[in-house]
Design a protein around this motif. Structure first.
Motif, PDB file in Angstrom:
ATOM      1  N   PHE A  17     -33.392   4.731  -7.600  1.00  0.00           N
ATOM      2  CA  PHE A  17     -32.495   3.757  -8.229  1.00  0.00           C
ATOM      3  C   PHE A  17     -32.371   2.543  -7.319  1.00  0.00           C
ATOM      4  CE2 PHE A  17     -28.995   1.763 -10.278  1.00  0.00           C
ATOM      5  CZ  PHE A  17     -29.049   2.209 -11.581  1.00  0.00           C
ATOM      6  N   GLN A  18     -32.408   1.355  -7.946  1.00  0.00           N
ATOM      7  CA  GLN A  18     -32.325   0.103  -7.214  1.00  0.00           C
ATOM      8  C   GLN A  18     -31.205  -0.766  -7.772  1.00  0.00           C
ATOM      9  OE1 GLN A  18     -36.332  -1.345  -7.877  1.00  0.00           O
ATOM     10  NE2 GLN A  18     -36.995  -0.624  -5.872  1.00  0.00           N
ATOM     11  N   LEU A  19     -30.501  -1.420  -6.889  1.00  0.00           N
ATOM     12  CA  LEU A  19     -29.524  -2.439  -7.262  1.00  0.00           C
ATOM     13  C   LEU A  19     -29.999  -3.761  -6.666  1.00  0.00           C
ATOM     14  CD1 LEU A  19     -26.119  -0.614  -6.648  1.00  0.00           C
ATOM     15  CD2 LEU A  19     -27.002  -1.392  -8.842  1.00  0.00           C
ATOM     16  N   HIS A  20     -30.204  -4.740  -7.536  1.00  0.00           N
ATOM     17  CA  HIS A  20     -30.710  -6.037  -7.107  1.00  0.00           C
ATOM     18  C   HIS A  20     -29.573  -7.065  -7.112  1.00  0.00           C
ATOM     19  CE1 HIS A  20     -34.675  -4.334  -7.462  1.00  0.00           C
ATOM     20  NE2 HIS A  20     -34.483  -4.083  -8.737  1.00  0.00           N
ATOM     21  N   LEU A  21     -29.102  -7.440  -5.936  1.00  0.00           N
ATOM     22  CA  LEU A  21     -28.060  -8.460  -5.813  1.00  0.00           C
ATOM     23  C   LEU A  21     -26.826  -8.086  -6.627  1.00  0.00           C
ATOM     24  CD1 LEU A  21     -30.321 -11.635  -6.178  1.00  0.00           C
ATOM     25  CD2 LEU A  21     -29.969 -10.197  -4.173  1.00  0.00           C
ATOM     26  N   GLN A  22     -26.448  -6.819  -6.614  1.00  0.00           N
ATOM     27  CA  GLN A  22     -25.329  -6.326  -7.416  1.00  0.00           C
ATOM     28  C   GLN A  22     -24.251  -5.734  -6.506  1.00  0.00           C
ATOM     29  OE1 GLN A  22     -24.640  -6.553 -10.535  1.00  0.00           O
ATOM     30  NE2 GLN A  22     -26.537  -7.205 -11.498  1.00  0.00           N
ATOM     31  N   HIS A  23     -23.720  -6.556  -5.633  1.00  0.00           N
ATOM     32  CA  HIS A  23     -22.734  -6.092  -4.665  1.00  0.00           C
ATOM     33  C   HIS A  23     -21.431  -5.665  -5.333  1.00  0.00           C
ATOM     34  CE1 HIS A  23     -20.582  -5.735  -0.905  1.00  0.00           C
ATOM     35  NE2 HIS A  23     -19.744  -6.699  -1.231  1.00  0.00           N
ATOM     36  N   ASP A  24     -21.112  -6.213  -6.510  1.00  0.00           N
ATOM     37  CA  ASP A  24     -19.833  -5.928  -7.162  1.00  0.00           C
ATOM     38  C   ASP A  24     -19.808  -4.572  -7.865  1.00  0.00           C
ATOM     39  OD1 ASP A  24     -18.841  -8.349  -6.324  1.00  0.00           O
ATOM     40  OD2 ASP A  24     -19.333  -9.399  -8.185  1.00  0.00           O
ATOM     41  N   TYR A  25     -20.976  -3.954  -8.032  1.00  0.00           N
ATOM     42  CA  TYR A  25     -21.063  -2.731  -8.831  1.00  0.00           C
ATOM     43  C   TYR A  25     -21.433  -1.528  -7.982  1.00  0.00           C
ATOM     44  CZ  TYR A  25     -20.728  -5.269 -13.225  1.00  0.00           C
ATOM     45  OH  TYR A  25     -20.277  -6.020 -14.269  1.00  0.00           O
ATOM     46  N   PHE A  26     -21.130  -0.356  -8.506  1.00  0.00           N
ATOM     47  CA  PHE A  26     -21.644   0.875  -7.930  1.00  0.00           C
ATOM     48  C   PHE A  26     -22.153   1.771  -9.051  1.00  0.00           C
ATOM     49  CE2 PHE A  26     -17.444   2.261  -9.147  1.00  0.00           C
ATOM     50  CZ  PHE A  26     -17.533   3.634  -9.359  1.00  0.00           C
ATOM     51  N   PRO A  63     -24.035  -2.281   0.478  1.00  0.00           N
ATOM     52  CA  PRO A  63     -22.949  -2.605   1.409  1.00  0.00           C
ATOM     53  C   PRO A  63     -22.796  -4.095   1.680  1.00  0.00           C
ATOM     54  CG  PRO A  63     -24.826  -1.677   2.590  1.00  0.00           C
ATOM     55  CD  PRO A  63     -25.134  -1.548   1.130  1.00  0.00           C
ATOM     56  N   GLU A  64     -23.846  -4.875   1.393  1.00  0.00           N
ATOM     57  CA  GLU A  64     -23.784  -6.320   1.639  1.00  0.00           C
ATOM     58  C   GLU A  64     -24.163  -7.076   0.374  1.00  0.00           C
ATOM     59  OE1 GLU A  64     -25.666  -7.677   5.319  1.00  0.00           O
ATOM     60  OE2 GLU A  64     -26.075  -5.577   5.773  1.00  0.00           O
ATOM     61  N   ALA A  65     -23.621  -8.273   0.242  1.00  0.00           N
ATOM     62  CA  ALA A  65     -23.947  -9.122  -0.907  1.00  0.00           C
ATOM     63  C   ALA A  65     -25.354  -9.686  -0.757  1.00  0.00           C
ATOM     64  CB  ALA A  65     -22.920 -10.242  -1.033  1.00  0.00           C
ATOM     65  N   ASN A  66     -25.953 -10.046  -1.899  1.00  0.00           N
ATOM     66  CA  ASN A  66     -27.264 -10.713  -1.945  1.00  0.00           C
ATOM     67  C   ASN A  66     -28.372  -9.875  -1.303  1.00  0.00           C
ATOM     68  OD1 ASN A  66     -26.058 -12.979  -3.180  1.00  0.00           O
ATOM     69  ND2 ASN A  66     -25.475 -13.789  -1.181  1.00  0.00           N
TER      70      ASN A  66
END
Length: 327
Positions: A17-26, A63-66
């Motif tokens: 699973f990948q989150l691309h620039l999605q700091h606001d979500y989990f 853990p970090e934005a962007n």
């Protein structure tokens, strides 16, 4: 995924699973769903989503934005929980939510529950009753690979599929023809009037690198149209490098601000959902993406012969011993 394979009992699937620039979500859960049982007329008998494997509650976030973050989750999938034996879709889905302390702002797209889904055909074999045969004598089941994107109003979800062809499992060469690529919004596909989330872009490219910031690589665009598609696509693999390549297929659906989704599901008689609850949608574009690897193995052109070596000169000042001087 056990694509086009026979599955029995409990199988183990690793999900990247990948989150691309999605700091606001989990990501709060990754799970697999059984196919919906149907009768010989093709009517779905039970719309209850039945989980046959899950990570359980998780808290995966960047853990970090962007940044782009990724992690592998191992899921045990109990295929014996599927009620019928036959070819059917194995559906992988993930639920996300806003992280604690993040303020929702739907006008900017922050606050939706995003749910991606991938569906692939498998053959379930657990000694269960066989799926009922459809009554139509010329019926051929369609078990395509399907990608879907949902949000809080999922009965407007976007989908796309490669309907009539299988994903190649072996290296391909020459002209590769994909039959009936299809992109659609679920309500539009089922001829709902008025259309509440029309498809506004269908896009196919090869070997993109969208997260190579700041120098994004779009790839080799094969198709880009401002509407729903239902068509074949031919790819000349001789223009691609041998080895691993990526096909990327995206469908966008625009939802006008203020749209209210009806809770009735016209193609499932008597079935209602209350996802929207009569709330007007703030508007925006929802997307679904299907991406997969394929391998190319075209014959390589023969190398040109090496030029002949110059014969040593026996002229004055050169004895042929290699003591000359070059400028």
């Amino acid at each position: 995924m056990p694509y086009n394979q026979t599955v029995t009992g409990t199988i183990t699937i690793d999900v990247l699973f990948q989150l691309h620039l999605q700091h606001d979500y989990f990501v709060k859960e990754i799970y697999f769903l059984a196919p919906l049982p149907f009768n010989a007329s093709g009517i779905v008998l039970d719309t209850e989503p039945r989980k046959i494997g899950s990570t359980g509650p998780i808290d995966f976030h960047c853990p970090e934005a962007n940044h782009t973050c990724m992690q592998v989750f191992r899921v045990e999938v109990d295929t014996s929980l599927v009620q019928q034996d036959c070819m059917g879709p194995l559906r992988a889905r993930a639920d996300s939510a806003l992280r604690e302390g993040v303020v929702a702002n739907l006008s900017r797209g922050t606050g939706y529950t995003y749910v991606p889904e991938l569906s692939v055909p498998v053959r379930f074999s657990n000694g269960k009753p066989a799926c009922p045969a459809r009554d139509e004598p010329d019926y051929e089941p369609d078990l395509p690979v399907i990608a879907a994107g949902f949000n809080d109003f999922p009965w407007s979800y976007s989908r796309m599929t490669i309907l009539r062809d299988k994903i190649p499992m072996r290296p391909i060469r020459g002209k590769w023809r994909l039959r009936q690529l299809q992109s659609f919004d679920q309500r539009q596909y089922n001829r709902i009037t008025p259309v509440v989330a029309p498809v506004t872009r269908s896009f196919v490219t090869l070997n993109p690198r969208f997260h190579l910031l700041p120098n994004v690589i779009i790839g080799s665009v094969q198709l880009d149209k401002p509407n729903m598609i239902w068509e074949n696509l031919e790819i000349d693999t001789t223009l691609l490098p041998n080895g691993r390549n990526i096909l990327f297929f995206r469908s966008d659906s625009f939802i006008a601000p203020g749209t209210t989704f009806p809770d009735a599901i016209p193609w499932l008689q008597g079935v209602n959902h209350t996802f929207s609850g009569g709330k007007p949608h703030p508007g925006g574009t929802q997307s679904a993406v299907l991406a997969f690897a394929f391998f190319v193995d075209n014959p390589q052109p023969p190398r040109p012969p090496a030029p002949p070596s110059p014969e040593p000169s026996s002229g004055p000042g050169n004895s042929g011993g290699g003591n000359g001087m070059s400028m």
